[in-house]
Design an enzyme around this catalytic site. Structure first.
Site, short mmCIF file in Angstrom:
data_model
loop_
_atom_site.label_atom_id
_atom_site.label_comp_id
_atom_site.label_asym_id
_atom_site.label_seq_id
_atom_site.Cartn_x
_atom_site.Cartn_y
_atom_site.Cartn_z
N ARG A 1 -0.26 -0.14 2.73
CA ARG A 1 -0.58 -0.29 1.32
C ARG A 1 -1.60 -1.39 1.02
NH1 ARG A 1 2.23 -4.58 -0.63
NH2 ARG A 1 1.99 -3.96 -2.82
N GLU B 1 -0.52 3.31 9.55
CA GLU B 1 0.62 3.94 10.22
C GLU B 1 0.29 5.32 10.75
OE1 GLU B 1 4.44 3.32 7.72
OE2 GLU B 1 2.72 3.33 6.37
#
Lengths: 300, 792, 164
Positions: free
Chosen positions: B541, B749
């Site tokens: 994020r 990720e």
């Protein structure tokens, strides 16, 4: 459940000035004194909580002339006890006359571990997974042992008694290992199966040494040693001496190797897989050695 | 040979980003990391007053704690204190407060902290552990999630319904289910009955661990007033401040967390794992720093692990190969405490269609308590575990209907406007392009001959998607202050864990402010006393969320500077710009360096005073549009902020004599909206692919009766330099994120999400057999070949 | 437990240190001499984060006792840069983005430097073999292999093996 400590337990580091002093100290403190050389096995075991009664770690690697490799064309090779795996890998005499030994030593762990790990220390550690045990056995290694009663010879064939157990008694310090000259034309190969491509322990290890032999019907004689399939290395001698040498004969020898071992299930591998790999890797190693014998190249 | 391919921005793309955004500038932390100067938590010096802590842990997977006798330990010279759960009665947890800092009445996994010792040396503390005598009453353990949900199962958290819980998590009282996430979309049973092809398969994914090369370490010091300072290797300094303060009943303002460089996180250093233990111990030895470091063995099972998963998939399509239905049941092996793990259950649930347009979906995603190590966030957050089976099922369905697996995915993948599994409308995405390019990069459709007669080659592909899984209101903030020579310091709360966030933030700040990249300094280490708030360094994020805050702060600083200079020059700010550290006027041609004015302001003419003052830019960002989801149907307006999508394709070669699988080459293609630093994106893709290969081929925590049998590098193997494929292609696809800085969204990720199924699919392509549960070790593959009659 | 007064040359400087028998070289470097560049990743000789030069050869310093280093020469990552000039292998790691979290990096640099000292033009296979005892979880290794190859090229061009 293994409970590893953050660091090494308490002990006193002892560095004897002579072999006599070392043997005497070790014999007088059989439970509490432990010799070590490279330390790569010893420190790991101590940290893992083994050998809790150890009070003295006795450094035996700096005693007389033990970091030397000597070779002479009559008597063969002598490797001092403090000679590191990297030294074995790089020595031109070993690479020339005992290339299998250099090849096996090269498969041990990693470069930085091989700087400290010693050939002799690894033998004394007597892990059945040891990469170099097979080559040392097949080359007919003889340990030179100094004990409280002086020197004696210990052939490797009767040295290993179980995982971590050897014929050494308290006070014994191995000073070197010697290998007679290999039979002329010998070819060897070490086939190692780890979980990773490199650096792992041997899940299964197959060492093969073959040489021409006019007394054999096939004209050749092969010897095979297996790692990680029993409490000690498993040796099968005098293979493939019957005529003729064919792919089927190799298959049969590989089957014999598989039947001759009794691995266990453990966290690294199952017995079922290990046996099948003994067969497949023996087949591979025997074929490579046979090819080398035929072409006259000493394969790696 | 080039191992890297990037897409160049399309010429017609609007708003080509200002430099150095979009440039592969050198990492700003690289120099200190190669000289050894970069400080990690264990490198910090605390003086001779420091104590060392060690933890006494439960040897039982499930037991009541009857009695703890620490008197012998306290009598050992050098021991300063022993702490138990009596001092830490408060609950702690991120999404669900279900654990205590030290166990109180019972231990729920092998390794659960029962007591802590502080002593003058680490050795003495370690010796003291053996002198703490604990009496246990062993209780029956739950060792499988499908057992844990049975009505007669032993209850591990009888007080589940009394735990404080976030409003988007749905615990089932009276059970071992701390979260049940459901999707009910359309009519699955009808669609299944009408389908042209249906496949049903179950998959078991084992626990793995993050294996950061730096083990966890925390140092805590509590002063005489009870104010706490906590130093540690941490992805989440602010979350640690919040959770630990709450659990101990102190103010967040009185708990300072200092977080230097992190030597690898991958999720295991998010939330709170072992850090609270150091604080609780330090509370008993006021004024003295207490250092707690984990051994590598403890690292494997006492902090966070990736949950195991038992997943059952049913998938169906019509005769044209359009997906029509999915029916999923997931049983997550959540471990002893699910305070973090409950959200993986949810994240998998709201992504349980995979990146595909599926009109009818039924999902039940159960997080289940077991007496296993604590399941927590690991790179991918539930997606690698779930998509391992999902993408293998997609492959089976494609083959069942007679369609090429790449084609099947391209046909069915989500597009802008797709109605997603939660009812959310999909935003613009480049997943189709990712699938095509990944496949093309490994020569999809062609089979090269194997390198030897005893080998077989195969190719496999898997697509993926993942949204940042977080609280709906996870916020970021940033500040910018300037120094006298015009350079700037950027304050932020996100952590440099290797992903390069400090570098890309500096790039974005420089680009927005109009100064050179090397004029930006990061105010590190992150320190909650001085750094601005950041929710956590997780979820991929930061580039998006913290990037927005950094851009806002830079814009704020820029506005202040331009307003000041405009006043001084009697021009309007709209005619001014900052280029390369100079304010310039498009109107008058005037130019002025930033030096001095950013601190001292500007003098009025005739020495009649001053205008301006120290420039201090600030910015914050928080998504405001995420909505709740119906607890029965999982439907809602906006489940997530956005999805990053992508695909990986691999070519493998299997040795028929040993079963060993070698990945010959891999291609990763991901759509991250805008690559702020393209080469840093490439190395995320490479690193993720190798971590994915490692988990696919080697890794599992071998749990037996609740005990991890391989908690060391000797028997938990990870990829080494000899296992990495030479040929790794990284393909950047850029479909801009509407609310991302310069169009960016995250990608950290994602590169390890599709790897396991891509490899499984490639093994199937090579051998015609399915390799079973990961890891696809040589042994597993060989014995599968034997059982299938392929080899003897 | 016994203590020993030892004299060890670390990064060119002779140090007199008092060490207990069970202190490792790694702990001595980090905690007695403040050289925190070398890292502890496992204390078991598996991860290579603790790799340093001992008498010119790389070793896992977590498996060497400090007392064994009496009279020896130790070099750590802190010795690679000279007067602000990075060693070619350090510069190459930066240039190839072969560093991410940085924790494995000091150990990797020592192993790589050692390789180039003994083999100035290694093949990729030789590089992989030399680095197999240095675990990295971030980079995927290929950038590190490229960095070593490139540093070999630079070293050859400069006409030195880099070793001191």
């Amino acid at each position: 459940m293994r409970e590893a400590h953050p660091g090494l337990p308490d002990f006193d580091y002892v560095r004897p000035a002579s072999l006599e002093e070392a043997s005497r100290f070790l014999a007088e403190n059989p439970q509490t004194a432990r010799p070590f050389m490279g330390g790569t096995d010893t420190f790991v075991r101590l940290r893992d909580g083994f050998w809790k009664e150890t009070r003295y770690l006795v450094d035996v690697k700096n005693l007389d002339g033990r970091a030397e490799i000597t070779f002479d064309p009559q008597n063969g090779l002598t490797v001092g006890a403090a000679v590191s795996m990297n030294q074995v890998v790089a020595d031109p005499r070993i690479r020339s006359h005992y290339p299998l030994l250099a090849q096996a030593a090269h498969r041990v762990a990693s470069y930085q571990l091989r700087t400290r790990a010693t050939l002799v220390g690894n033998l004394c550690n007597a892990s059945p997974a040891g990469d170099t045990l097979g080559a040392c056995l097949l080359f007919g290694g003889i340990l030179r042992v100094h004990g409280v009663e002086g020197y004696r010879d210990q052939p490797l064939g009767s040295f290993f008694q179980g995982p971590g157990r050897t014929a050494l008694k308290p006070g014994d310090i191995v000073t070197s290992i010697r290998f007679p000259l290999p039979v002329p034309g010998s070819v060897g190969h070490y086939e190692k199966l780890g979980r990773n491509v490199l650096s792992d322990l041997a899940i299964v290890g197959v060492t093969v040494l073959g040489h021409p032999d006019s007394s054999a019907a096939s004209g050749y004689r092969f010897h095979l040693a297996l790692a990680s399939v029993g409490p000690v290395p498993v040796v099968l001698s005098d293979l493939l001496t019957q005529a003729p040498l064919t792919p089927e004969a190799l298959d049969e020898a590989a089957e014999r190797a598989m039947e001759g071992c009794h691995p266990i299930d453990d966290v690294r591998g199952s017995a079922r897989y290990r046996k099948l790999m003994v067969r497949n890797l023996s087949r591979r190693a025997l074929a490579l050695v046979w090819e080398g014998l035929q072409s006259g190249h000493r394969c790696e | 040979m080039d191992t890297v391919e990037t897409t160049t921005p399309r010429p017609h793309q609007e708003n080509a980003a200002p430099r150095p955004v979009g440039e592969s500038v050198t990492r700003l932390d690289a120099h200190e990391k190669v000289t050894g100067e970069a400080l990690f938590a264990d490198d910090l010096q605390f003086g001779p007053n420091m104590l060392y802590a060690r933890i006494k842990r439960s040897p039982h997977p499930h037991a009541r704690i009857l009695k703890i006798d620490a008197s012998q330990a306290l009598a050992l010279p050098g021991v300063k204190t022993v702490v138990t759960g009596q001092s830490t009665p408060g609950f702690i947890g991120l999404y669900l407060k279900d654990r205590h800092i030290f166990c109180t009445d019972r231990a729920r996994f092998v390794g659960d902290p029962v007591a802590g010792v502080a002593a003058v040396t680490e050795e003495i503390a370690e010796r003291a552990l053996d002198l703490i005598h604990v009496e246990y009453e062993v209780l029956p353990p739950v060792l499988d999630p499908e057992d844990g949900v049975r009505p007669d199962a032993e209850l591990l958290h009888p007080e589940l319904d009394s735990y404080e819980v976030a409003n988007f998590i749905f615990p089932q009282p009276g059970t071992n289910i701390p979260n049940l996430f459901k999707i009910r979309k359309g009519d699955v049973d009808k669609a299944l009955s009408e389908a042209a092809a249906v496949v049903h398969h179950s998959f078991r994914v084992p626990h793995v661990q993050h294996v950061p090369i730096e083990p966890h370490v925390a140092i805590a010091k509590v002063d005489e007033r009870g104010r706490v300072t906590l130093w540690g290797s941490s992805q989440s300094p602010f979350a640690q401040r919040n959770l630990i303060a709450s659990a101990l009943g102190i103010s967040q303002a009185d708990l300072e967390v200092v977080a230097p460089y992190v030597g690898g996180g991958f999720g295991c250093k998010a939330g709170v794992s072992m850090e609270a233990l150091a604080v609780a111990i330090a509370m008993q030895v006021r004024g003295r720093p207490v250092k707690l470091r984990l051994t590598r063995e403890e690292e494997f099972y006492t902090t966070f692990v990736r949950q195991g998963l038992v997943a059952h998939f049913t998938m169906a399509c019509d005769a044209e190969g359009n997906l029509t239905a999915m029916d999923n049941k997931f049983y997550w092996d959540g471990g002893a405490y699910a305070e973090y793990g409950v959200n993986m259950t949810r994240g998998a649930g709201y992504s349980s269609s995979g990146p595909y347009d599926v009109p009818n979906v039924r999902t039940d995603s159960f997080c289940v308590y077991t007496n296993h190590p604590v399941g927590g966030p690991m790179r991918g957050f539930g997606q690698p575990e779930m998509q391992c089976g999902l993408e293998q099922c997609i492959n089976r369905l494609a083959l069942e209907i007679g369609m090429d697996p790449m084609e099947f995915r391209r046909r069915n993948c989500v597009k802008e406007g797709s109605n997603l599994v939660t009812g959310m409308k999909m935003h613009a995405t480049g997943i189709g392009e990712c699938i095509e390019k990944a496949a093309e990069a490994i020569g999809w459709g062609h089979k090269d001959p194997p390198s030897a007669p005893h080998k077989r080659r195969g190719k496999g592909i898997a697509a993926m998607w993942k949204a940042p899984a977080m609280s709906p209101n996870a916020g970021s903030s940033a500040w910018i202050e300037m120094s006298e020579d015009g350079k700037c310091t950027l304050g932020l709360g996100g952590q440099e864990i290797g992903q390069g966030t400090f570098t890309v933030m500096a790039q974005m700040a420089a680009a927005t402010l109009g100064i050179p990249y090397d004029w930006v300094r990061i105010a590190s280490p992150v320190d909650t006393k001085y750094s601005p708030y950041e929710w956590q360094t997780v979820a991929s994020r930061l580039t998006w969320s913290m990037g927005n805050a950094v851009v806002a702060a830079a814009k704020d600083a820029r506005r202040q500077i331009l307003e000041l200079v405009a006043r001084s020059w009697e021009e309007t700010p709209e005619d001014l710009d900052i280029v390369n550290g100079n304010v310039i006027s498009a109107k008058s041609g005037r130019s002025s360096s930033l030096k001095g004015l950013v601190v001292y302001g500007l003098a009025k003419p005739g020495d009649q005073g001053w205008i301006g003052g120290p420039i201090l830019g600030r910015g914050s960002f928080m998504p405001t549009y995420v909505t709740g989801l119906d607890p029965e149907t999982g439907q809602g307006e906006r489940a997530v902020v956005h999805y990053t999508t992508g695909a990986q394709a691999v070519e493998v070669e299997v040795d028929l004599e040993t079963g060993r699988v070698q990945v010959l080459r891999g291609a990763s293609a991901f759509d991250m909206g805008k690559a702020i630093n393209p080469d840093l994106v490439n190395v995320q893709m490479e690193g993720g692919l190798v971590q994915g290969i490692s988990t696919a081929l080697f890794e599992s925590l071998q749990l037996q009766d609740g005990v991890v049998r391989n908690p060391s590098f000797v028997d938990y193997r990870i990829a080494t330099s000899a296992d990495a494929p030479r040929d790794m292609q990284s393909i950047i696809v850029e479909v801009p994120q509407d609310d991302g800085p310069f169009g960016a969204r995250g990608v950290g990720e994602h590169s390890m999400v599709p790897t396991m199924p891509a490899i499984a699919n490639a093994i199937h392509d090579a051998l015609g057999i399915h390799p079973g549960a990961p890891p696809f070790t040589a042994e597993k593959v060989y014995l599968a070949m034997v059982d299938a009659g392929l080899v003897k | 437990m016994a203590h020993h007064k030892i004299s060890v040359t670390v990064n060119g400087s002779v140090e007199s240190v008092d060490v207990p028998s069970n202190m490792t070289l790694l702990t001595m470097l980090r905690e007695k001499l403040g050289l925190t560049g070398t890292k502890n990743g496992c204390t078991a000789g598996e991860c290579g984060a603790c790799t340093v030069f001992l008498d010119g050869e790389p070793v896992n310093s977590c498996l060497v006792l400090a007392v064994e280093c009496d009279g020896a020469e130790v070099r750590t990552v802190e010795s690679l840069a000279r007067n602000g000039q990075l060693d070619p292998i350090q510069q190459s790691v930066i240039d190839h983005n072969a560093v991410q979290c940085g924790f494995c990096t000091p150990g990797v640099l020592i192993s790589a430097r050692a390789l180039l000292d003994r083999n100035p033009d290694p093949s990729e296979e030789e590089i992989r073999d030399a680095l197999v005892g240095n675990l990295c979880r971030c980079t995927g290794y290929v950038r590190i292999l490229d960095a070593v190859k490139d540093a070999a090229r630079v070293g050859a061009a400069a006409g030195n093996g880099g070793s001191r």
